[in-house]
Scaffold this motif. Structure first.
Motif, mmCIF file in Angstrom:
data_model
loop_
_atom_site.group_PDB
_atom_site.id
_atom_site.type_symbol
_atom_site.label_atom_id
_atom_site.label_comp_id
_atom_site.label_asym_id
_atom_site.label_seq_id
_atom_site.Cartn_x
_atom_site.Cartn_y
_atom_site.Cartn_z
ATOM 1 N N GLU A 78 0.805 -1.235 0.000
ATOM 2 C CA GLU A 78 0.000 0.000 0.000
ATOM 3 C C GLU A 78 0.830 1.274 0.000
ATOM 4 N N SER A 79 2.135 1.163 0.338
ATOM 5 C CA SER A 79 2.989 2.358 0.354
ATOM 6 C C SER A 79 3.334 2.804 -1.060
ATOM 7 N N MET A 80 3.253 1.858 -2.038
ATOM 8 C CA MET A 80 3.549 2.154 -3.444
ATOM 9 C C MET A 80 4.878 2.910 -3.578
ATOM 10 N N ASP A 81 5.917 2.379 -2.933
ATOM 11 C CA ASP A 81 7.248 3.004 -2.945
ATOM 12 C C ASP A 81 7.947 2.688 -4.267
ATOM 13 N N LYS A 82 7.613 3.451 -5.317
ATOM 14 C CA LYS A 82 8.150 3.191 -6.654
ATOM 15 C C LYS A 82 9.634 3.508 -6.754
ATOM 16 N N GLU A 83 10.110 4.459 -5.955
ATOM 17 C CA GLU A 83 11.524 4.816 -6.008
ATOM 18 C C GLU A 83 12.400 3.641 -5.577
ATOM 19 N N GLN A 84 11.999 2.989 -4.505
ATOM 20 C CA GLN A 84 12.762 1.835 -4.029
ATOM 21 C C GLN A 84 12.705 0.710 -5.055
ATOM 22 N N MET A 85 11.528 0.496 -5.643
ATOM 23 C CA MET A 85 11.384 -0.597 -6.601
ATOM 24 C C MET A 85 12.134 -0.346 -7.894
ATOM 25 N N ALA A 86 12.453 0.925 -8.165
ATOM 26 C CA ALA A 86 13.199 1.255 -9.393
ATOM 27 C C ALA A 86 14.684 0.938 -9.261
ATOM 28 N N LEU A 87 15.174 0.788 -8.035
ATOM 29 C CA LEU A 87 16.581 0.487 -7.794
ATOM 30 C C LEU A 87 16.844 -1.009 -7.977
ATOM 31 N N PRO A 88 18.092 -1.404 -8.191
ATOM 32 C CA PRO A 88 18.420 -2.833 -8.327
ATOM 33 C C PRO A 88 18.047 -3.587 -7.048
ATOM 34 N N PRO A 89 17.551 -4.825 -7.151
ATOM 35 C CA PRO A 89 17.177 -5.611 -5.968
ATOM 36 C C PRO A 89 18.368 -5.829 -5.040
ATOM 37 N N GLN A 90 18.092 -5.742 -3.732
ATOM 38 C CA GLN A 90 19.130 -5.960 -2.730
ATOM 39 C C GLN A 90 18.867 -7.290 -2.008
ATOM 40 N N PRO A 91 19.899 -7.917 -1.479
ATOM 41 C CA PRO A 91 19.733 -9.241 -0.845
ATOM 42 C C PRO A 91 18.733 -9.254 0.303
ATOM 43 N N TRP A 92 18.571 -8.115 0.999
ATOM 44 C CA TRP A 92 17.683 -8.072 2.154
ATOM 45 C C TRP A 92 16.222 -7.759 1.786
ATOM 46 N N GLU A 93 15.955 -7.576 0.500
ATOM 47 C CA GLU A 93 14.618 -7.183 0.068
ATOM 48 C C GLU A 93 13.709 -8.391 -0.165
ATOM 49 N N PHE A 94 12.437 -8.136 0.001
ATOM 50 C CA PHE A 94 11.399 -9.156 -0.191
ATOM 51 C C PHE A 94 11.468 -9.754 -1.590
ATOM 52 N N ARG A 95 11.648 -8.917 -2.604
ATOM 53 C CA ARG A 95 11.628 -9.382 -3.993
ATOM 54 C C ARG A 95 12.820 -10.266 -4.346
ATOM 55 N N SER A 96 13.854 -10.239 -3.487
ATOM 56 C CA SER A 96 15.044 -11.049 -3.750
ATOM 57 C C SER A 96 14.947 -12.444 -3.133
ATOM 58 N N LYS A 97 13.966 -12.655 -2.309
ATOM 59 C CA LYS A 97 13.832 -13.929 -1.607
ATOM 60 C C LYS A 97 13.145 -14.973 -2.491
ATOM 61 N N PRO A 98 13.423 -16.258 -2.253
ATOM 62 C CA PRO A 98 12.751 -17.314 -3.016
ATOM 63 C C PRO A 98 11.233 -17.230 -2.840
ATOM 64 N N ALA A 99 10.510 -17.712 -3.827
ATOM 65 C CA ALA A 99 9.050 -17.601 -3.816
ATOM 66 C C ALA A 99 8.434 -18.268 -2.596
ATOM 67 N N TYR A 100 8.995 -19.410 -2.173
ATOM 68 C CA TYR A 100 8.408 -20.113 -1.033
ATOM 69 C C TYR A 100 8.554 -19.304 0.257
ATOM 70 N N GLN A 101 9.675 -18.557 0.383
ATOM 71 C CA GLN A 101 9.861 -17.716 1.568
ATOM 72 C C GLN A 101 8.884 -16.542 1.547
ATOM 73 N N ARG A 102 8.695 -15.957 0.367
ATOM 74 C CA ARG A 102 7.745 -14.840 0.249
ATOM 75 C C ARG A 102 6.317 -15.324 0.558
ATOM 76 N N LEU A 103 6.016 -16.560 0.140
ATOM 77 C CA LEU A 103 4.692 -17.113 0.405
ATOM 78 C C LEU A 103 4.483 -17.309 1.907
ATOM 79 N N ILE A 104 5.485 -17.806 2.596
ATOM 80 C CA ILE A 104 5.390 -17.997 4.048
ATOM 81 C C ILE A 104 5.203 -16.662 4.756
ATOM 82 N N ILE A 105 5.947 -15.647 4.305
ATOM 83 C CA ILE A 105 5.820 -14.308 4.908
ATOM 84 C C ILE A 105 4.395 -13.780 4.727
ATOM 85 N N MET A 106 3.837 -13.950 3.523
ATOM 86 C CA MET A 106 2.500 -13.414 3.254
ATOM 87 C C MET A 106 1.401 -14.197 3.970
ATOM 88 N N LEU A 107 1.613 -15.493 4.184
ATOM 89 C CA LEU A 107 0.600 -16.297 4.870
ATOM 90 C C LEU A 107 0.706 -16.196 6.385
#
Length: 447
Positions: A78-107
């Protein structure tokens, strides 16, 4: 003071559910070394009431009590932080994590909601037991005064035996919902069993008579306060009227019918006073009343008089576990059925969708921990189920896209996710306005 108690319960329950839900996202995010930038109770639009940064996370309380959130780095939310998303992915970011880890976080959030509800039901079973009146004890059936129920085919004196083939053995907090959700209800009337087909729009019909109970227990005619202008000065508070005009009146509904048929007359009556029977005469007004307010009897007194027997089954901690799990499962299935009704226009149930005022009104004006925990458990289930809906901007929307990614091996583009998030946000605002608009409408029309 009553309003303060009601508000305190509402805010405490809401805060507890929000914090634990967000912890469900926060803990797995931390376990998978994902950066959490913010953890907030309520929304901090423009400013916060309280905030403190500990490590990489800012903890705080917002001023807008419409929910709460955790802001996870590299996640389109909901923050719609487009500036952060425009930067290269970092290891600590949600988008850099494996899909199964992101699924666990969301559930994590909805998992906590469901687990919390089951824990509460287990705890309540252990602390309070299960209090009810056995259906078999209602030898003279139930009180049916709601016009919608009468229209459906019910009458006072009916014994409620089963709903959709499942026996109703107890009169407890769940019986109303079992009847509302049923397609067919089996009753016994005058010794004959028969099935009543429930109207598909029963919920909509019931909404017209919200002040009238769906079903209720039949209680005796006990005298409360006596009107100063009442001609029946021979009545005393706590008198129990046992007969009128030569007819037995075990229940108030029976007495009411006799009084209405004897308007303006003087009739003989029998009362039970201090455990002794006395014969008196009563003057019935032109309105069919005797100039008194109804009183009540304690459960203990009703039991002594042979009306009802209130049973309480106590559970050890180990016994409470299966009972609480079963109670939680039944509530979860029941809420799923309610949602199905809401999304079926023919039922008219969507008209009864409420917002924050509807939730606020559930809480009583007197403090009861048992009632508080029962409501909190139900709200926890509601929050979990609602968040699982496959709507972008809700946990269920994120889960839907993650499952697609895991199954297909293709990750939706950030641009697609941003657009989906915006659509979901607009849909949520629309639903929020609709639900709270219903509250306002009901307040205006007085129902």
């Amino acid at each position: 003071m009553d309003l303060f108690i009601k508000l305190s319960q509402f805010l405490l329950s809401l805060s507890l559910l929000i914090i634990l839900h967000e912890l469900g996202h926060f803990i797995p995010a931390k376990l998978f070394k994902t950066r959490v930038e913010k953890f907030y109770l309520f929304f901090d639009v423009k400013y916060s009431l309280i905030k403190k940064k500990i490590g990489e996370t800012e903890y705080g309380i917002g001023w807008l009590p419409l929910g709460g959130y955790v802001k996870i780095s590299g996640m389109i939310d909901e923050s719609m932080d487009k500036e952060q998303m425009a930067l290269p992915p970092q290891p600590w970011e949600f988008r850099s994590k494996p899909a199964y880890q992101r699924l666990i976080i969301m559930l994590g959030g909805v998992t906590v909601n469901f687990v919390l509800a089951f824990i509460i039901y287990i705890g309540m079973a252990f602390a309070y037991g299960d209090t009810y009146v056995a259906s078999a004890d209602f030898k003279d059936g139930m009180l049916i005064e709601n016009p919608a129920m009468i229209k459906a085919g019910f009458k006072t004196g009916d014994k409620i035996l089963a709903a959709d083939g499942k026996p109703i053995l107890k009169f407890d907090n769940d019986i109303t919902m079992k009847i509302i959700m049923a397609k067919k209800v089996l009753i016994e009337r005058n010794g004959i069993k028969q099935e009543i087909n429930m109207p598909i729009d029963l919920v909509d019909q019931l909404s017209k008579y919200e002040k009238s109970s769906l079903i209720a227990t039949r209680t005796p005619f006990v005298i409360g306060a006596i009107d100063d202008k009442s001609p029946n000065t021979n009545l005393k508070p706590k008198d129990l009227i046992t007969s009128l005009n030569g007819q037995n009146t075990r229940y108030f509904d029976q007495a009411k019918v006799i009084l209405e048929s004897n308007k303006g007359k003087t009739i003989p009556a029998t009362v039970l006073r201090n455990q002794k029977t006395e014969n008196i005469t009563l003057q019935v007004s032109k309105e069919g009343t005797v100039g008194v307010n109804r009183g009540g009897l304690s459960i203990e007194s009703l039991e002594k008089l042979g009306y009802y027997k209130v049973s309480t089954t106590e559970y050890s901690f180990l016994e409470a576990i299966p009972f609480g799990i079963t109670r939680g499962k039944d509530q979860l299935i029941g809420y799923g059925k309610q949602l199905k009704m809401i999304f079926s226009p023919s039922t008219g149930a969507y008209k009864q969708v409420g917002g924050f005022k509807a939730i606020f009104d559930i809480f009583p004006e007197t403090w009861s921990w048992e009632t508080f925990w029962r409501i909190t458990a139900i709200l926890s289930i509601m929050l979990g189920v609602m968040n699982l809906l496959p709507i972008p901007a809700l946990d269920g929307g994120h889960v839907m896209f993650l499952l697609y990614e895991i199954i297909s091996g293709k990750k939706p583009s950030d641009k697609f996710l941003e657009n989906a998030q915006m659509v979901g946000f607009v849909l949520l605002i629309t639903l929020l306005l609709f639900a709270n608009g219903n509250d306002i409408y009901k307040a205006i029309v007085g129902r």
